[in-house]
Design an enzyme around this catalytic site. Structure first.
Site, PDB file in Angstrom:
ATOM      1  N   ILE A   1       0.836  -1.204   0.000  1.00  0.00           N
ATOM      2  CA  ILE A   1       0.000   0.000   0.000  1.00  0.00           C
ATOM      3  C   ILE A   1       0.874   1.257   0.000  1.00  0.00           C
ATOM      4  O   ILE A   1       0.578   2.232  -0.701  1.00  0.00           O
ATOM      5  CB  ILE A   1      -0.982  -0.012   1.193  1.00  0.00           C
ATOM      6  CG1 ILE A   1      -1.956  -1.190   1.042  1.00  0.00           C
ATOM      7  CG2 ILE A   1      -1.753   1.298   1.268  1.00  0.00           C
ATOM      8  CD1 ILE A   1      -2.871  -1.416   2.246  1.00  0.00           C
TER       9      ILE A   1
ATOM     10  N   CYS B   1       2.877   1.071   7.800  1.00  0.00           N
ATOM     11  CA  CYS B   1       3.475  -0.113   8.420  1.00  0.00           C
ATOM     12  C   CYS B   1       2.390  -0.841   9.213  1.00  0.00           C
ATOM     13  O   CYS B   1       1.404  -0.235   9.630  1.00  0.00           O
ATOM     14  CB  CYS B   1       4.647   0.265   9.315  1.00  0.00           C
ATOM     15  SG  CYS B   1       4.257   1.480  10.559  1.00  0.00           S
TER      16      CYS B   1
ATOM     17  N   SER C   1      -3.539   2.991   8.199  1.00  0.00           N
ATOM     18  CA  SER C   1      -3.044   1.658   8.539  1.00  0.00           C
ATOM     19  C   SER C   1      -3.735   1.109   9.787  1.00  0.00           C
ATOM     20  O   SER C   1      -4.710   0.350   9.669  1.00  0.00           O
ATOM     21  CB  SER C   1      -1.531   1.684   8.714  1.00  0.00           C
ATOM     22  OG  SER C   1      -1.055   0.370   8.829  1.00  0.00           O
ATOM     23  N   ARG C   2      -3.280   1.514  10.964  1.00  0.00           N
ATOM     24  CA  ARG C   2      -3.935   1.085  12.203  1.00  0.00           C
ATOM     25  C   ARG C   2      -3.858   2.237  13.198  1.00  0.00           C
ATOM     26  O   ARG C   2      -2.813   2.880  13.351  1.00  0.00           O
ATOM     27  CB  ARG C   2      -3.265  -0.161  12.787  1.00  0.00           C
ATOM     28  CG  ARG C   2      -3.586  -1.456  12.058  1.00  0.00           C
ATOM     29  CD  ARG C   2      -5.044  -1.888  12.238  1.00  0.00           C
ATOM     30  NE  ARG C   2      -5.381  -3.118  11.532  1.00  0.00           N
ATOM     31  CZ  ARG C   2      -5.937  -3.175  10.313  1.00  0.00           C
ATOM     32  NH1 ARG C   2      -6.228  -2.075   9.659  1.00  0.00           N
ATOM     33  NH2 ARG C   2      -6.225  -4.351   9.763  1.00  0.00           N
TER      34      ARG C   2
ATOM     35  N   ASP D   1      -8.191   7.238   8.870  1.00  0.00           N
ATOM     36  CA  ASP D   1      -9.278   6.301   8.561  1.00  0.00           C
ATOM     37  C   ASP D   1      -9.410   5.254   9.655  1.00  0.00           C
ATOM     38  O   ASP D   1     -10.302   4.413   9.615  1.00  0.00           O
ATOM     39  CB  ASP D   1      -8.984   5.623   7.211  1.00  0.00           C
ATOM     40  CG  ASP D   1     -10.141   4.746   6.732  1.00  0.00           C
ATOM     41  OD1 ASP D   1     -11.287   5.229   6.748  1.00  0.00           O
ATOM     42  OD2 ASP D   1      -9.890   3.590   6.345  1.00  0.00           O
TER      43      ASP D   1
ATOM     44  N   GLU E   1     -12.097   1.090  17.762  1.00  0.00           N
ATOM     45  CA  GLU E   1     -13.094   1.182  16.694  1.00  0.00           C
ATOM     46  C   GLU E   1     -14.302   0.326  17.039  1.00  0.00           C
ATOM     47  O   GLU E   1     -14.122  -0.806  17.487  1.00  0.00           O
ATOM     48  CB  GLU E   1     -12.468   0.744  15.365  1.00  0.00           C
ATOM     49  CG  GLU E   1     -11.320   1.674  14.957  1.00  0.00           C
ATOM     50  CD  GLU E   1     -10.594   1.240  13.691  1.00  0.00           C
ATOM     51  OE1 GLU E   1     -10.833   0.108  13.212  1.00  0.00           O
ATOM     52  OE2 GLU E   1      -9.792   2.026  13.184  1.00  0.00           O
TER      53      GLU E   1
ATOM     54  N   HIS F   1     -13.019   3.919   8.946  1.00  0.00           N
ATOM     55  CA  HIS F   1     -12.333   2.701   8.490  1.00  0.00           C
ATOM     56  C   HIS F   1     -12.959   2.159   7.194  1.00  0.00           C
ATOM     57  O   HIS F   1     -13.430   1.018   7.139  1.00  0.00           O
ATOM     58  CB  HIS F   1     -12.325   1.627   9.583  1.00  0.00           C
ATOM     59  CG  HIS F   1     -11.191   0.656   9.423  1.00  0.00           C
ATOM     60  ND1 HIS F   1     -10.549   0.080  10.480  1.00  0.00           N
ATOM     61  CD2 HIS F   1     -10.568   0.169   8.313  1.00  0.00           C
ATOM     62  CE1 HIS F   1      -9.593  -0.742  10.038  1.00  0.00           C
ATOM     63  NE2 HIS F   1      -9.597  -0.694   8.713  1.00  0.00           N
TER      64      HIS F   1
HETATM   65  P1  NAD Z   1       2.698  -4.918   3.537  1.00  0.00           P
HETATM   66  O1  NAD Z   1       3.042  -6.061   4.406  1.00  0.00           O
HETATM   67  O2  NAD Z   1       2.792  -5.068   2.062  1.00  0.00           O
HETATM   68  O3  NAD Z   1       3.610  -3.647   3.931  1.00  0.00           O
HETATM   69  C1  NAD Z   1       3.957  -3.315   5.234  1.00  0.00           C
HETATM   70  C2  NAD Z   1       5.373  -2.780   5.204  1.00  0.00           C
HETATM   71  O4  NAD Z   1       5.704  -2.286   6.510  1.00  0.00           O
HETATM   72  C3  NAD Z   1       6.416  -3.852   4.845  1.00  0.00           C
HETATM   73  O5  NAD Z   1       7.209  -3.399   3.767  1.00  0.00           O
HETATM   74  C4  NAD Z   1       7.229  -4.012   6.129  1.00  0.00           C
HETATM   75  O6  NAD Z   1       8.603  -4.284   5.877  1.00  0.00           O
HETATM   76  C5  NAD Z   1       7.059  -2.633   6.735  1.00  0.00           C
HETATM   77  N1  NAD Z   1       7.368  -2.587   8.155  1.00  0.00           N
HETATM   78  C6  NAD Z   1       7.204  -3.559   9.092  1.00  0.00           C
HETATM   79  N2  NAD Z   1       7.642  -3.132  10.280  1.00  0.00           N
HETATM   80  C7  NAD Z   1       8.086  -1.872  10.095  1.00  0.00           C
HETATM   81  C8  NAD Z   1       8.654  -0.903  10.951  1.00  0.00           C
HETATM   82  N3  NAD Z   1       8.886  -1.158  12.253  1.00  0.00           N
HETATM   83  N4  NAD Z   1       8.986   0.298  10.434  1.00  0.00           N
HETATM   84  C9  NAD Z   1       8.775   0.560   9.121  1.00  0.00           C
HETATM   85  N5  NAD Z   1       8.256  -0.328   8.258  1.00  0.00           N
HETATM   86  C10 NAD Z   1       7.909  -1.512   8.744  1.00  0.00           C
HETATM   87  O7  NAD Z   1       1.228  -4.460   3.976  1.00  0.00           O
HETATM   88  P2  NAD Z   1       0.213  -3.541   3.140  1.00  0.00           P
HETATM   89  O8  NAD Z   1      -0.645  -4.387   2.282  1.00  0.00           O
HETATM   90  O9  NAD Z   1       0.952  -2.427   2.534  1.00  0.00           O
HETATM   91  O10 NAD Z   1      -0.718  -3.012   4.340  1.00  0.00           O
HETATM   92  C11 NAD Z   1      -0.184  -2.134   5.317  1.00  0.00           C
HETATM   93  C12 NAD Z   1      -1.179  -1.962   6.453  1.00  0.00           C
HETATM   94  O11 NAD Z   1      -2.342  -1.280   5.978  1.00  0.00           O
HETATM   95  C13 NAD Z   1      -1.743  -3.261   7.042  1.00  0.00           C
HETATM   96  O12 NAD Z   1      -0.904  -3.782   8.051  1.00  0.00           O
HETATM   97  C14 NAD Z   1      -3.084  -2.852   7.609  1.00  0.00           C
HETATM   98  O13 NAD Z   1      -2.922  -2.544   8.974  1.00  0.00           O
HETATM   99  C15 NAD Z   1      -3.419  -1.575   6.852  1.00  0.00           C
HETATM  100  N6  NAD Z   1      -4.649  -1.671   6.040  1.00  0.00           N
HETATM  101  C16 NAD Z   1      -5.661  -0.795   6.287  1.00  0.00           C
HETATM  102  C17 NAD Z   1      -6.801  -0.825   5.519  1.00  0.00           C
HETATM  103  C18 NAD Z   1      -7.938   0.163   5.743  1.00  0.00           C
HETATM  104  O14 NAD Z   1      -9.070  -0.098   5.328  1.00  0.00           O
HETATM  105  N7  NAD Z   1      -7.721   1.316   6.339  1.00  0.00           N
HETATM  106  C19 NAD Z   1      -6.943  -1.797   4.508  1.00  0.00           C
HETATM  107  C20 NAD Z   1      -5.885  -2.683   4.268  1.00  0.00           C
HETATM  108  C21 NAD Z   1      -4.725  -2.613   5.040  1.00  0.00           C
END
Ligand code: NAD
Length: 319
Positions: free
Chosen positions: A158, A208, A236-237, A261, A266, A285
């Site tokens: 993302i 992340c 993200s979270r 978001d 939540e 969200h």
């Molecule tokens: P992904 O696993 O492809 O990417 C996450 C990245 O974070 C990875 O490259 C990882 O190396 C990096 N990371 C891990 N620990 C880290 C740290 N301490 N510091 C910096 N980087 C770090 O995941 P994604 O598909 O890109 O999704 C990311 C997040 O988005 C998910 O974990 C989820 O919480 C959130 N999300 C939210 C929604 C929403 O509706 N708002 C929907 C989907 C996902």
């Protein structure tokens, strides 16, 4: 084989079908499951799907029949994955379904902070344009993105989608990630340290996952390192941000705008400090939720189960 979906409503409020799961066992779908009903509902289940219903060590101890957990989302922080691993239970998430939708939503939030489109439309309907002495008027500062810097914390799927969209608007990107793929670097995209990202970014977007190491990564100390007037986006979270610290920084003007978001609890609680903070957009969200993304999620959730049954599990997050 008993398959239980603990909280299926948000994935499928009625515009999709659960039928594909029925090929693999006897399916029960609950719209929602309160905390005091979790164990009862899955005590004899082998396959459990959850979206945001927590599965703790106590739940795994009380339900020895579980042999597969499917998370109907990308983020899987609601499952005690280590407790599951100790019992040999694979936990599978859905890694890619919403990449485009969430990347797009980041830009929706950013563009709203730059142009306040809805508010300006409302001003027009309230008659404020009609009485304007000039051919145009605006009630907020308007911001051009070209040449500005987007800092992306967590440069996975993302984060990269958001970067591509930002570059499309002429922005430069600074990325911070524990794992770096230098092939992604270009004239307008560089990996950097967290401190440099904080210091140089005009907009910071969080991508992340929520881990103990990333909880509260945006706090008063990291905010102090940011540019005055920075904007912060979180899709993200919620717990990645110390919300009181962000609210204080919004109210002082150190952070000129935030768009989130996701929040710490939540649905949001009425005492969340962001609710009354200045220049804070909060959406419920929804970044993940276009029909196209949810349909993709449903298909991958079924495939995760099919692969598990075939003995070649995929998308396991607790190997
Ligand atoms: P992904 O696993 O492809 O990417 C996450 C990245 O974070 C990875 O490259 C990882 O190396 C990096 N990371 C891990 N620990 C880290 C740290 N301490 N510091 C910096 N980087 C770090 O995941 P994604 O598909 O890109 O999704 C990311 C997040 O988005 C998910 O974990 C989820 O919480 C959130 N999300 C939210 C929604 C929403 O509706 N708002 C929907 C989907 C996902």
């Amino acid at each position: 084989m008993k398959i239980v979906v603990l909280d299926g409503y948000t994935l499928n409020p009625g515009d999709l079908s659960w039928d594909a799961f029925k090929k693999y066992g006897e399916l029960t779908v609950y719209d929602r499951t309160p905390a005091d009903k979790i164990t009862e509902r899955i005590s004899d289940a082998e396959i459990v799907y959850t979206n945001k219903t927590p599965l703790s060590k106590e739940v795994f101890d009380a339900c020895p029949g579980i042999n597969f957990v499917g998370v109907l989302a990308t983020g899987y922080n609601i499952v005690d994955t280590e407790a599951a691993k100790a019992k040999g239970i694979p936990v599978c998430n859905i890694p890619t379904y919403g990449t485009s939708a969430v990347g797009q939503f980041v830009m929706a939030l950013l563009l709203e902070m730059c142009h306040h489109v809805w508010a300006h439309s409302e001003f027009v309907k309230q008659g404020k344009w009609e009485i304007s002495p000039d051919f145009c008027f605006w009630n907020y500062p308007l911001i051009e993105l070209a040449g500005k810097t987007m800092g992306i914390i967590g440069f996975g799927r993302i984060g990269q989608a958001a970067a591509k969209a930002a570059q499309g608007f002429g922005m430069n990107v600074l990325a911070f990630d524990e794992y770096q793929n230098k092939d992604l670097e270009s004239d307008t995209l560089k990996y950097t340290s967290l401190d440099e990202l904080l210091e140089k970014s005009d907009v910071i977007s969080l991508h992340c996952p929520l881990f103990p190491s990333t909880q509260g990564i945006i706090n008063k100390d990291t905010i102090a390192k940011m540019k005055n007037g920075v904007k912060i986006i979180n899709t993200s979270r919620g717990p990645l941000i110390n919300e009181q610290d962000l609210a204080d920084a919004l109210n002082s003007g150190k952070v000129s705008g935030a768009a989130v978001d996701v929040v710490s609890t939540e649905p949001i609680k009425s005492d969340n400090p962001l609710l009354n903070a200045k220049n804070c957009i909060i959406t419920p969200h929804i970044a993940w939720a276009p029909l196209e993304s949810r349909a993709r999620l449903m298909n991958i959730a079924v495939d995760n189960l099919a692969q598990f049954i075939a003995g070649k599990s995929v998308n396991v997050v607790n190997k």
